[in-house]
Design an enzyme around this catalytic site. Structure first.
Site, PDB file in Angstrom:
ATOM      1  N   THR A 232       0.856  -1.181   0.000  1.00  0.00           N
ATOM      2  CA  THR A 232       0.000   0.000   0.000  1.00  0.00           C
ATOM      3  C   THR A 232       0.898   1.238   0.000  1.00  0.00           C
ATOM      4  O   THR A 232       2.043   1.163   0.439  1.00  0.00           O
ATOM      5  CB  THR A 232      -0.871  -0.068   1.273  1.00  0.00           C
ATOM      6  OG1 THR A 232      -1.785  -1.138   1.098  1.00  0.00           O
ATOM      7  CG2 THR A 232      -1.612   1.212   1.549  1.00  0.00           C
TER       8      THR A 232
ATOM      9  N   ARG B 276     -14.670  -6.323  -0.267  1.00  0.00           N
ATOM     10  CA  ARG B 276     -13.987  -6.046   1.014  1.00  0.00           C
ATOM     11  C   ARG B 276     -13.398  -4.633   1.004  1.00  0.00           C
ATOM     12  O   ARG B 276     -12.801  -4.193   0.023  1.00  0.00           O
ATOM     13  CB  ARG B 276     -12.880  -7.086   1.220  1.00  0.00           C
ATOM     14  CG  ARG B 276     -12.083  -6.922   2.509  1.00  0.00           C
ATOM     15  CD  ARG B 276     -10.746  -6.277   2.249  1.00  0.00           C
ATOM     16  NE  ARG B 276      -9.954  -6.145   3.452  1.00  0.00           N
ATOM     17  CZ  ARG B 276      -8.858  -5.376   3.539  1.00  0.00           C
ATOM     18  NH1 ARG B 276      -8.434  -4.703   2.495  1.00  0.00           N
ATOM     19  NH2 ARG B 276      -8.199  -5.282   4.653  1.00  0.00           N
ATOM     20  N   VAL B 277     -13.572  -3.901   2.085  1.00  0.00           N
ATOM     21  CA  VAL B 277     -12.987  -2.564   2.220  1.00  0.00           C
ATOM     22  C   VAL B 277     -12.089  -2.550   3.454  1.00  0.00           C
ATOM     23  O   VAL B 277     -12.507  -3.003   4.527  1.00  0.00           O
ATOM     24  CB  VAL B 277     -14.086  -1.483   2.354  1.00  0.00           C
ATOM     25  CG1 VAL B 277     -13.468  -0.123   2.589  1.00  0.00           C
ATOM     26  CG2 VAL B 277     -14.969  -1.454   1.114  1.00  0.00           C
TER      27      VAL B 277
ATOM     28  N   ASP C 200      -8.808  -0.295   5.694  1.00  0.00           N
ATOM     29  CA  ASP C 200      -8.685   0.983   6.409  1.00  0.00           C
ATOM     30  C   ASP C 200      -8.338   2.160   5.502  1.00  0.00           C
ATOM     31  O   ASP C 200      -8.639   3.319   5.827  1.00  0.00           O
ATOM     32  CB  ASP C 200      -7.575   0.872   7.471  1.00  0.00           C
ATOM     33  CG  ASP C 200      -6.241   0.524   6.822  1.00  0.00           C
ATOM     34  OD1 ASP C 200      -6.171  -0.508   6.114  1.00  0.00           O
ATOM     35  OD2 ASP C 200      -5.269   1.290   6.992  1.00  0.00           O
TER      36      ASP C 200
ATOM     37  N   THR D 105      -0.351   1.550   7.004  1.00  0.00           N
ATOM     38  CA  THR D 105      -0.363   0.353   6.170  1.00  0.00           C
ATOM     39  C   THR D 105      -0.408  -0.858   7.089  1.00  0.00           C
ATOM     40  O   THR D 105      -0.017  -0.754   8.250  1.00  0.00           O
ATOM     41  CB  THR D 105       0.868   0.319   5.237  1.00  0.00           C
ATOM     42  OG1 THR D 105       0.836  -0.895   4.470  1.00  0.00           O
ATOM     43  CG2 THR D 105       2.177   0.366   6.000  1.00  0.00           C
ATOM     44  N   GLY D 106      -0.891  -1.971   6.566  1.00  0.00           N
ATOM     45  CA  GLY D 106      -0.944  -3.185   7.385  1.00  0.00           C
ATOM     46  C   GLY D 106      -2.329  -3.789   7.406  1.00  0.00           C
ATOM     47  O   GLY D 106      -3.123  -3.580   6.478  1.00  0.00           O
TER      48      GLY D 106
HETATM   49  N1  ASP Z   1      -4.111  -1.569   4.919  1.00  0.00           N
HETATM   50  C1  ASP Z   1      -4.389  -2.141   3.618  1.00  0.00           C
HETATM   51  C2  ASP Z   1      -5.738  -2.847   3.663  1.00  0.00           C
HETATM   52  O1  ASP Z   1      -6.025  -3.465   4.671  1.00  0.00           O
HETATM   53  C3  ASP Z   1      -3.370  -3.123   3.168  1.00  0.00           C
HETATM   54  C4  ASP Z   1      -1.940  -2.684   3.312  1.00  0.00           C
HETATM   55  O2  ASP Z   1      -1.631  -1.687   3.922  1.00  0.00           O
HETATM   56  O3  ASP Z   1      -1.088  -3.357   2.745  1.00  0.00           O
HETATM   57  O4  ASP Z   1      -6.444  -2.803   2.684  1.00  0.00           O
END
Ligand code: ASP
Length: 304
Positions: free
Chosen positions: A174, A202-203, A205, A224-225
């Site tokens: 991300t 799916r949504v 954060d 991110t995460g």
């Molecule tokens: N936070 C993002 C999500 O859950 C994914 C990511 O940061 O890699 O969609």
């Protein structure tokens, strides 16, 4: 001549080694700072994120992870320190979701548009149809299908069957940016293709102000995460508000500790109204770059 201004960007958090994205992170920072001479924090965030969205190694715009039907559904949000914000979720066939998120912020009374509504809005704004599928998308989908085949949850059987029909031959990464501009204003933005093996619809954060993105007068944050966990904790907002009394680094550290207590793996970049920077992750490796008007070279994850 710019007196002040700072920008930080991230390219996501990685379980293993960070891919070769240094140049893109630096280019995003430099482009963002360039825009500060003629524009403001929001212009800088948008232009920096657009560079990141164009890199097929990153999971946003081109290179986004596909869902379990093999479709790319993207999400993005942008926010200013006066709390104005906009986001899109589940948007398809767009090159720069961050720009559509900005459109939601500036041209509608709403905060978040999803799915078909977001697609239609993008077309009305004049954004052309664009195919964000890359080699990485195809690799990720193949990988997801392998994993889904071992899933005990019976719901996956349906998706597998549909996706296999589509998959002829058809990294977490991300992206986000946080900016302080010359006039002292802050802005943040985040853009993503979501996560591997996500169900259609799916949504996470990233498009939700307060969760993956937040800006207020104390600071700006991009996360991110693991999106589901980040939403439950409302992390970007917490970190931004902690910057009223804590430095960006202390605020990010506190956020990472809190997330760890809840078993949420994530990372964040943060900047405050003095242009000070904080970053952190509580698992994996966060890729990021930070550049100020005064610095000669960007601070980069590898040089730390
Ligand atoms: N936070 C993002 C999500 O859950 C994914 C990511 O940061 O890699 O969609």
């Amino acid at each position: 001549m710019l007196q002040k201004g700072a920008i930080a960007v991230h390219g996501g958090i990685y379980k293993d080694e960070i891919p070769d994205i240094e140049e893109t992170l630096i280019k995003a920072c430099e482009t963002g700072l360039d825009f500060l001479s003629s524009g403001n924090a929001v212009d800088a965030v948008e232009e920096a994120v657009k560079i990141l969205e164009d890199d097929p190694h990153l999971n946003a715009g081109t290179g986004s992870y596909p869902n379990l039907l093999g479709e790319v559904e993207m999400s993005a949000s942008i926010m200013k320190d006066d709390l104005s914000c906009g986001g899109v979720a589940g948007i398809k066939a767009i090159r720069h979701p961050i720009s559509v998120a900005r459109g939601v912020m500036e041209k509608t009374p709403h905060v978040l548009l999803v799915g078909e509504g977001a697609n239609l809005f993008a077309r009305l704004l004049g954004f052309e149809s664009y195919n964000p599928v890359s080699e990485l998308t195809v690799k990720t989908l193949k990988n997801s299908l392998k994993k889904a085949a071992n899933e005990q949850n019976s719901i996956y059987a349906y998706y597998l069957e549909q996706a296999r029909k589509k998959l002829k031959d058809l990294g977490l990464g991300t992206v986000g940016a946080v900016v302080l501009d010359n006039t002292g204003h802050l802005a943040a933005g985040t853009s993503t293709g979501g996560i591997e093996m996500q169900l259609p619809g799916r949504v996470g954060d990233s498009p939700i102000p307060g969760c993956g993105t937040y800006a207020c007068r104390f600071g700006a944050v991009s996360m991110t995460g693991e999106g589901e966990g980040i939403i439950k904790l409302g992390l970007a907002r917490r970190i931004a508000e902690w910057m009223e009394t804590l430095s960006p680094q202390e605020a990010v550290n506190r956020g990472m500790e809190m997330a760890k207590e809840w078993n949420v793996t994530c990372g964040a970049i943060a900047i405050n109204a003095r242009g000070e920077f904080g970053w952190g992750q509580n698992g994996g490796n966060l890729s990021f770059a930070y550049l100020t008007v005064a610095s000669e070279q960007p601070l980069l994850f590898k040089r730390l």
